[in-house]
Scaffold this motif. Sequence first.
Motif, PDB file in Angstrom:
ATOM      1  N   ASP A  97       7.319 -14.620 -21.649  1.00  7.60           N
ATOM      2  CA  ASP A  97       6.333 -14.728 -22.723  1.00  7.60           C
ATOM      3  C   ASP A  97       5.958 -13.379 -23.318  1.00  7.60           C
ATOM      4  N   GLU A  98       5.943 -12.340 -22.499  1.00  6.59           N
ATOM      5  CA  GLU A  98       5.533 -11.023 -23.025  1.00  6.59           C
ATOM      6  C   GLU A  98       6.499 -10.498 -24.083  1.00  6.59           C
ATOM      7  N   LYS A 114       5.418 -12.721 -27.364  1.00 10.42           N
ATOM      8  CA  LYS A 114       4.070 -12.548 -27.928  1.00 10.42           C
ATOM      9  C   LYS A 114       4.015 -11.691 -29.181  1.00 10.42           C
ATOM     10  N   GLY A 138       4.104 -13.848 -32.255  1.00 10.97           N
ATOM     11  CA  GLY A 138       3.257 -15.016 -32.196  1.00 10.97           C
ATOM     12  C   GLY A 138       2.716 -15.440 -33.547  1.00 10.97           C
ATOM     13  N   SER A 166       3.118 -20.888 -28.357  1.00  8.90           N
ATOM     14  CA  SER A 166       3.330 -21.064 -26.920  1.00  8.90           C
ATOM     15  C   SER A 166       3.003 -22.487 -26.466  1.00  8.90           C
TER      16      SER A 166
END
Length: 311
Positions: A67-68, A71, A74, A88
């Motif tokens: 996820d990092e 992001k 996003g 997400s």
Amino acid sequence: MNIPVVDFSAYSLTEKDVTDEQLHSLSKELKSAFTEVGFVFLKNSGITLEEVEHVMDISKKFFLQPDELKKPFGRKSFANNPNHGWVSVETERLNPSRPGDLKESFNTCSFHPDIKWPSSAAVSGFQEIHTSFYLRCKDLSLRVLRVMALSLALDPDVFLGAHRLVGTDVNGTTLRSLYYPPVSCEKAKEGQLRCGEHSDYGSITLLFQSSEGLQVCNRSGEFISAPTVPGAILLNIADLMQRWTSDQFISVRHRVLLPPVGDSSTRQSLAFFLHPDDEALITCCDGSNKYPPVTAGAYLTMRFRESYGRS
């Protein structure tokens, strides 16, 4: 409920010449599907299975990253178009009365030069592949709109004239690449689904699926599993088009359930949501006042507030 299958080869993306007779035949078939079911399978559209798989493949590589790494891309990260980018898992609730949907997505809806795209070696070509597919879907959608207008004995410009700015930041048209990760039914929250019951917001939607899982609501209120037709696009009417046509074309609720117990498979799909231009005023094309006039942009903003809450 049977979803009709329509052969669109006469007006596919590979065809430059289409006769009035062919357009008339297509218009009758689409009108029947959209007035009775709200969904249709479109085969021989000109968009190939290889094109679809290409987008799904690069998208999956993006989704499988930590996820990092996602992001920075996003949704709401880009001032010129807050809907563009990664969403997400559990962020969106397409049925606001349920917990967050067990899916993630990447929204392609801006080509502004300031947009930053995933560009690491792991997802090389991400921007180009998504941009190319968006434009292919746009071209096909505009052909479908032309046939739809003909089916209602309308000037094609009634619909086409409100979609002149597709691909700019003053039009909400979006290509969503969707990924449904493995999920354990036992660990899901009460009432949680992969995708909650909803109708789409704009004009029409093109859906490309890698597997079954979608359910469509029939006229008696029951959700029926939609089959997959190899190589065909599942096309449906969305809310603004239902308002526009005074309920002649119907926008139908649909959802994606959790997989059966013990099923740890993933699911992927691509959805191209065609929207009118933000400033387009949607009024009933039959001259009635069945629905009050609304701009496409205002309607879209209202629906986003419902599905994203305060996020």
